[in-house]
Design a protein around this motif. Structure first.
Motif, PDB file in Angstrom:
ATOM      1  N   ASP A  88       9.299  52.683  58.283  1.00 25.47           N
ATOM      2  CA  ASP A  88       8.518  53.188  57.454  1.00 25.47           C
ATOM      3  C   ASP A  88       6.755  53.051  58.075  1.00 25.47           C
ATOM      4  N   GLY A 106       4.438  56.305  57.959  1.00 22.83           N
ATOM      5  CA  GLY A 106       3.167  56.196  57.258  1.00 22.83           C
ATOM      6  C   GLY A 106       2.114  56.730  58.221  1.00 22.83           C
ATOM      7  N   GLY A 157       6.997  60.673  54.948  1.00 21.84           N
ATOM      8  CA  GLY A 157       6.521  59.580  54.106  1.00 21.84           C
ATOM      9  C   GLY A 157       7.491  58.396  53.760  1.00 21.84           C
ATOM     10  N   PRO A 158       6.968  57.293  53.200  1.00 21.35           N
ATOM     11  CA  PRO A 158       8.045  56.288  52.949  1.00 21.35           C
ATOM     12  C   PRO A 158       8.801  56.548  51.788  1.00 21.35           C
ATOM     13  N   LYS A 207       0.809  58.629  46.379  1.00 20.31           N
ATOM     14  CA  LYS A 207       2.030  58.450  47.002  1.00 20.31           C
ATOM     15  C   LYS A 207       2.386  57.121  46.797  1.00 20.31           C
ATOM     16  N   ARG A 232       5.234  53.489  47.468  1.00 20.48           N
ATOM     17  CA  ARG A 232       6.241  53.148  48.269  1.00 20.48           C
ATOM     18  C   ARG A 232       7.122  52.112  47.687  1.00 20.48           C
ATOM     19  N   ASP A 286       7.461  49.677  42.603  1.00 21.31           N
ATOM     20  CA  ASP A 286       6.578  50.356  43.518  1.00 21.31           C
ATOM     21  C   ASP A 286       5.178  49.907  43.973  1.00 21.31           C
ATOM     22  N   GLU A 287       4.473  50.249  45.033  1.00 19.44           N
ATOM     23  CA  GLU A 287       3.297  49.832  45.393  1.00 19.44           C
ATOM     24  C   GLU A 287       2.512  51.108  45.853  1.00 19.44           C
ATOM     25  N   HIS A 344       0.704  53.612  48.350  1.00 21.05           N
ATOM     26  CA  HIS A 344       1.129  53.698  49.748  1.00 21.05           C
ATOM     27  C   HIS A 344      -0.394  54.584  50.032  1.00 21.05           C
ATOM     28  N   GLN A 345      -0.872  55.850  49.161  1.00 19.86           N
ATOM     29  CA  GLN A 345      -1.892  56.430  49.863  1.00 19.86           C
ATOM     30  C   GLN A 345      -2.154  57.192  48.409  1.00 19.86           C
TER      31      GLN A 345
END
Length: 263
Positions: free
Chosen positions: A27, A31, A61-62, A120, A122, A129-130, A132-133
């Motif tokens: 990951d 990332g 990406g994750p 995006k 993760r 989910d959290e 990421h970007q």
């Protein structure tokens, strides 16, 4: 025995953490090369048109979905979700692509004005989910109504104009009929809203002055004065003209004169 059980439990925990290390490393590597690119800064669109929002990603990406959000924070609204894309207004412009997440929003409404973000996420658990970007955001402005009216609006306007025309025609017809009845009761020729009078001038064709004078009654004094102008006409035979030698076959002609005397 208790110390042995504690040692075994610690060993299992350490083994589980060692197993998760490769996933963390993958990951982290993914990332590092991952980037959300949202090139549009501002977009203007009219009501009823289709809005195109561009978003591309670089690298794998994750694990986790890509979403489009309107606004940011607690009041944000999901416009597109890669996991449940059929439940939202946004649709993919390029289906089944892992790098192009451009979406289309059809039949834009005034309330679609706002800032849109390509995000995006993760995956951390099976259901959570959290972030990421996210992209830099695209400001969307809805300009207003389309310059061409819809079919429904055009039909309504035409129907309204037709009603006004019918109303004006009915009022005019009623007025003409009332004037015609009043003219007929007064002895004037009816049949028109505003009859055109026929004017006659002295000496004009079809209206000679002598006919107009004959129809116009004269005062008694004027008639008596005209009767005194000529009293009589004395017709007397002419003297016989001397005969001249005429050639055979020539006809004779006679003449008469009228003498008028006034008192």
């Amino acid at each position: 025995m208790a110390a042995l059980r504690t040692a075994l439990l610690l060993a299992r925990l350490l083994l589980g953490q060692l197993i998760l290390v490769p996933a963390w490393l993958s990951d982290a590597q993914a990332g590092q090369g991952f980037k959300v690119h949202q090139p549009q800064k501002e977009v203007s669109v009219r009501v009823g048109e289709t809005l195109t929002l561009i978003c591309t990603v670089t690298g794998g990406g994750p694990l986790g979905p890509v979403k489009w959000l309107k606004g940011w924070g607690s009041g944000s609204e999901t416009i597109y979700d890669q996991k449940e894309h059929s439940s939202f207004r946004g649709t993919r412009a390029v289906n089944e692509s892992n790098t192009d997440f451009t979406i289309l929003i059809r039949d834009v409404r005034p309330e679609d004005t706002g800032t849109y973000y390509c995000v995006k996420f993760r995956k951390i658990t099976a259901s959570d989910d959290e972030l990421h970007q996210r992209g830099d955001g695209t400001v969307v402005s809805v300009l207003g109504t389309s310059p061409f009216p819809s079919v429904e609006v055009a039909t309504a306007v035409l129907f309204f104009l037709l009603l006004i025309f019918i109303l004006i025609f009915c009022v005019y017809h009623k007025k003409c009929r009332g004037e015609g009845q009043s003219q007929g009761a007064a002895g004037a020729p009816a049949g028109g809203c505003s009859p055109i009078p026929v004017l006659s001038c002295a000496g004009s064709p079809g209206t000679p002055s002598n006919v107009r004078d004959a129809e116009t009654p004269r005062p008694p004094q004027q008639q008596s004065s005209e009767q005194k102008d000529i009293h009589y006409a004395d017709l007397q035979p002419l003297r016989e003209a001397p005969q001249r030698s005429q050639s055979p076959g020539t006809d004779r002609s006679e003449y008469a004169s009228i003498r008028a005397a006034a008192k």
